[in-house]
Write a protein that holds these residues in place. Sequence first.
Motif, short mmCIF file in Angstrom:
data_model
loop_
_atom_site.label_atom_id
_atom_site.label_comp_id
_atom_site.label_asym_id
_atom_site.label_seq_id
_atom_site.Cartn_x
_atom_site.Cartn_y
_atom_site.Cartn_z
N THR A 174 3.96 -10.88 -16.02
CA THR A 174 3.19 -12.08 -15.70
C THR A 174 1.79 -11.76 -15.19
OG1 THR A 174 5.26 -13.21 -15.17
CG2 THR A 174 3.24 -14.23 -14.36
N THR A 175 1.68 -10.73 -14.36
CA THR A 175 0.37 -10.44 -13.72
C THR A 175 -0.26 -9.13 -14.16
OG1 THR A 175 1.34 -9.24 -11.85
CG2 THR A 175 1.13 -11.65 -11.63
N GLY A 176 0.52 -8.23 -14.73
CA GLY A 176 0.00 -6.91 -15.07
C GLY A 176 0.00 -5.97 -13.88
N LYS A 177 0.57 -6.41 -12.77
CA LYS A 177 0.58 -5.60 -11.54
C LYS A 177 2.00 -5.36 -11.06
CE LYS A 177 -4.01 -6.91 -10.18
NZ LYS A 177 -4.90 -7.35 -9.14
N SER A 178 2.13 -4.36 -10.21
CA SER A 178 3.42 -4.04 -9.61
C SER A 178 3.80 -5.11 -8.59
CB SER A 178 3.34 -2.69 -8.92
OG SER A 178 4.43 -2.50 -8.05
N VAL A 179 5.07 -5.44 -8.52
CA VAL A 179 5.54 -6.41 -7.54
C VAL A 179 5.28 -5.89 -6.12
CG1 VAL A 179 7.93 -5.61 -7.37
CG2 VAL A 179 7.42 -8.02 -7.02
N HIS A 180 5.22 -4.59 -5.96
CA HIS A 180 4.94 -4.02 -4.64
C HIS A 180 3.51 -4.32 -4.18
CE1 HIS A 180 8.84 -2.21 -4.53
NE2 HIS A 180 8.63 -1.71 -5.72
N ALA A 181 2.66 -4.70 -5.12
CA ALA A 181 1.30 -5.08 -4.76
C ALA A 181 1.29 -6.33 -3.87
CB ALA A 181 0.46 -5.31 -6.01
N LEU A 182 2.33 -7.17 -3.98
CA LEU A 182 2.40 -8.35 -3.11
C LEU A 182 2.48 -7.94 -1.65
CD1 LEU A 182 4.90 -10.53 -5.16
CD2 LEU A 182 2.49 -11.05 -4.71
N ARG A 183 3.34 -6.99 -1.35
CA ARG A 183 3.49 -6.51 0.02
C ARG A 183 2.23 -5.77 0.48
NH1 ARG A 183 7.31 -5.44 3.93
NH2 ARG A 183 7.14 -3.44 4.98
N PHE A 184 1.68 -4.94 -0.40
CA PHE A 184 0.48 -4.19 -0.06
C PHE A 184 -0.67 -5.15 0.25
CE2 PHE A 184 -3.54 -2.20 -1.01
CZ PHE A 184 -3.46 -1.03 -0.28
N THR A 185 -0.80 -6.20 -0.57
CA THR A 185 -1.88 -7.17 -0.36
C THR A 185 -1.73 -7.85 0.99
OG1 THR A 185 -2.09 -7.54 -2.73
CG2 THR A 185 -2.96 -9.27 -1.27
N ARG A 186 -0.51 -8.24 1.33
CA ARG A 186 -0.27 -8.90 2.63
C ARG A 186 -0.61 -7.96 3.77
NH1 ARG A 186 1.76 -13.07 5.31
NH2 ARG A 186 3.23 -12.75 6.99
N GLN A 187 -0.19 -6.70 3.66
CA GLN A 187 -0.47 -5.73 4.71
C GLN A 187 -1.98 -5.47 4.81
OE1 GLN A 187 2.07 -2.56 3.37
NE2 GLN A 187 3.71 -3.14 4.78
N ALA A 188 -2.66 -5.37 3.70
CA ALA A 188 -4.10 -5.12 3.70
C ALA A 188 -4.85 -6.29 4.33
CB ALA A 188 -4.60 -4.88 2.27
N ARG A 189 -4.42 -7.50 4.02
CA ARG A 189 -5.06 -8.68 4.61
C ARG A 189 -4.83 -8.73 6.11
NH1 ARG A 189 -3.73 -13.04 -0.10
NH2 ARG A 189 -5.42 -12.40 -1.45
N ARG A 190 -3.62 -8.41 6.54
CA ARG A 190 -3.32 -8.40 7.97
C ARG A 190 -4.17 -7.35 8.68
NH1 ARG A 190 2.22 -6.92 8.86
NH2 ARG A 190 2.65 -8.85 7.80
N HIS A 191 -4.29 -6.17 8.06
CA HIS A 191 -5.08 -5.10 8.65
C HIS A 191 -6.54 -5.53 8.76
CE1 HIS A 191 -6.53 -1.13 9.64
NE2 HIS A 191 -7.40 -1.23 8.65
N ARG A 192 -7.06 -6.15 7.71
CA ARG A 192 -8.45 -6.61 7.75
C ARG A 192 -8.67 -7.64 8.83
NH1 ARG A 192 -8.86 -8.12 1.97
NH2 ARG A 192 -8.18 -6.19 1.07
N SER A 193 -7.71 -8.56 8.97
CA SER A 193 -7.90 -9.63 9.96
C SER A 193 -7.79 -9.11 11.38
CB SER A 193 -6.90 -10.77 9.73
OG SER A 193 -5.59 -10.35 10.05
N THR A 194 -6.99 -8.08 11.60
CA THR A 194 -6.88 -7.54 12.95
C THR A 194 -7.94 -6.48 13.20
OG1 THR A 194 -5.24 -5.90 12.27
CG2 THR A 194 -4.42 -7.98 13.16
#
Length: 151
Positions: free
Chosen positions: A113-133
């Motif tokens: 569907t996206t051309g990306k790994s499903v694990h990218a969902l978790r990585f994206t969430r963690q990266a966003r959390r890291h950026r916000s903190t």
Amino acid sequence: METEHLIVTDLEVDSALADLSVPLAVRAVWQLLSESDVRLDEAVALDVPDVELADRLVVLHDTKEGGTYESGITAATAAVLAELIGSRPSGPVFAVDSRRLRKEEVAARFRETTGKSVHALRFTRQARRHRSTARPQLVARMADEETAAPA
């Protein structure tokens, strides 16, 4: 290290979640992964009694860290899980054709569907959390450097 290929944009997630050719159970796993700290293995292992819709929690057993813990879920995820569970008192939360989804199915459909790994969902969430903190610390450090700089 280049990690941009691991980031899933909001548009990619929204488009994947709106793809009605993908079974609701599969899309619900994607939503849970994108909006919580739940891992793929933990998600597909969830049984109906593990979901506490009123408290917006899922109870995870035999986690990677060992033991049992709770993870909060969003109201949107709770609504999708309520639709999936219906009035069932037991059984797997994520099922297709009366059988539990396998993580390989969920991952393969996400890549299709996206051309990306499903694990990218978790990585994206963690990266966003890291950026916000991390951002307030960066701003504070920059402010300290500006006040310490000679005039």
